[in-house]
Design a protein around this motif. Structure first.
Motif, mmCIF file in Angstrom:
data_model
loop_
_atom_site.group_PDB
_atom_site.id
_atom_site.type_symbol
_atom_site.label_atom_id
_atom_site.label_comp_id
_atom_site.label_asym_id
_atom_site.label_seq_id
_atom_site.Cartn_x
_atom_site.Cartn_y
_atom_site.Cartn_z
ATOM 1 N N PRO A 164 -4.573 9.685 -3.485
ATOM 2 C CA PRO A 164 -4.195 9.727 -2.066
ATOM 3 C C PRO A 164 -3.485 11.019 -1.653
ATOM 4 O O PRO A 164 -2.291 11.005 -1.332
ATOM 5 N N HIS A 173 5.979 5.025 -1.106
ATOM 6 C CA HIS A 173 4.921 4.849 -0.105
ATOM 7 C C HIS A 173 4.912 5.888 1.007
ATOM 8 O O HIS A 173 3.941 5.986 1.748
ATOM 9 N N GLU A 197 5.351 5.819 7.461
ATOM 10 C CA GLU A 197 5.210 7.005 8.300
ATOM 11 C C GLU A 197 6.228 8.070 7.923
ATOM 12 O O GLU A 197 7.267 7.786 7.315
ATOM 13 N N VAL A 242 0.701 10.760 -0.877
ATOM 14 C CA VAL A 242 1.618 9.648 -1.156
ATOM 15 C C VAL A 242 1.926 9.656 -2.651
ATOM 16 O O VAL A 242 1.026 9.835 -3.470
ATOM 17 N N ILE A 245 -3.395 3.017 -2.159
ATOM 18 C CA ILE A 245 -3.293 3.569 -0.805
ATOM 19 C C ILE A 245 -4.700 3.639 -0.206
ATOM 20 O O ILE A 245 -5.599 4.232 -0.808
ATOM 21 N N TRP A 292 -5.492 4.643 3.252
ATOM 22 C CA TRP A 292 -5.772 5.759 4.164
ATOM 23 C C TRP A 292 -4.515 6.503 4.562
ATOM 24 O O TRP A 292 -3.403 5.985 4.424
ATOM 25 N N ILE A 293 -4.755 7.713 5.009
ATOM 26 C CA ILE A 293 -3.706 8.532 5.628
ATOM 27 C C ILE A 293 -4.276 9.023 6.958
ATOM 28 O O ILE A 293 -5.440 9.414 7.040
ATOM 29 N N SER A 336 0.482 6.163 6.637
ATOM 30 C CA SER A 336 -0.303 5.779 5.467
ATOM 31 C C SER A 336 -0.300 4.256 5.357
ATOM 32 O O SER A 336 0.546 3.576 5.948
ATOM 33 N N TYR A 337 -1.269 3.763 4.602
ATOM 34 C CA TYR A 337 -1.394 2.317 4.475
ATOM 35 C C TYR A 337 -1.628 1.927 3.018
ATOM 36 O O TYR A 337 -2.606 2.357 2.401
ATOM 37 N N CYS A 338 -0.727 1.125 2.476
ATOM 38 C CA CYS A 338 -0.879 0.525 1.150
ATOM 39 C C CYS A 338 -1.473 -0.868 1.340
ATOM 40 O O CYS A 338 -1.026 -1.604 2.229
ATOM 41 N N LYS A 380 -8.341 11.538 9.921
ATOM 42 C CA LYS A 380 -8.073 10.288 9.218
ATOM 43 C C LYS A 380 -8.864 10.323 7.920
ATOM 44 O O LYS A 380 -10.029 10.703 7.923
ATOM 45 N N PRO A 415 4.358 8.991 3.199
ATOM 46 C CA PRO A 415 3.513 10.180 3.116
ATOM 47 C C PRO A 415 4.369 11.448 3.163
ATOM 48 O O PRO A 415 5.251 11.571 4.017
#
Ligand code: FE
Length: 131
Positions: free
Chosen positions: A96, A18, A123, A40, A54, A56-57, A114-116, A74, A20
């Motif tokens: 991603p 996960h 981070e 990612v 994923i 977003w980054i 990043s967000y899963c 973003k 980044p």
């Protein structure tokens, strides 16, 4: 009360899918545009399905000696196989990974988040020197 910062996880990106990964120069010329790549799943692929992906980054730059980071960009990854036929039917998946260009007069630290959709916030950071 909870704080969002408690939920940002970090780890070695070679062992944790996960995190980044920030790739780019360690040293750049003052005021000269350069590229960084953020993605990612570089070492261990992260799933990319309608159910698990994923989202977003987000990238920031903390210039040396400053109190607050600047947001560089973003990036939302918005296709994950969904279609009118149902989940994982379109065959279209945003990967991603992004390439970003910027310049800086000051050295500093690139911060990536990043967000899963099911494993939360992650981070990483990378220092940049300026000559
Ligand atoms: Fe995940």
């Amino acid at each position: 009360m909870n704080s969002i910062k408690e939920f940002f996880q970090s780890a070695d990106w070679k062992k944790e899918k996960h995190v980044p990964v920030i790739e780019g120069p360690d040293k750049v010329k003052k005021g000269k545009i350069f590229q960084i790549k953020i993605g990612v799943g570089k070492e261990i692929a992260h799933p990319n399905t309608t159910e698990h992906h994923i989202r977003w980054i987000e990238i920031y730059f903390l210039a040396q000696g400053e109190k607050f980071p600047y947001q560089l960009g973003k990036f939302d990854f918005t296709s994950h196989g969904e279609s009118t036929q149902g989940p994982d039917t379109s065959g279209v998946y945003t990967h991603p990974e992004i390439v970003l260009s910027f310049k800086t007069d000051k050295a500093g630290v690139i911060l990536a988040g990043s967000y899963c959709n099911i494993h939360g916030l992650w981070e990483s950071a990378k220092g940049i020197e300026v000559e």
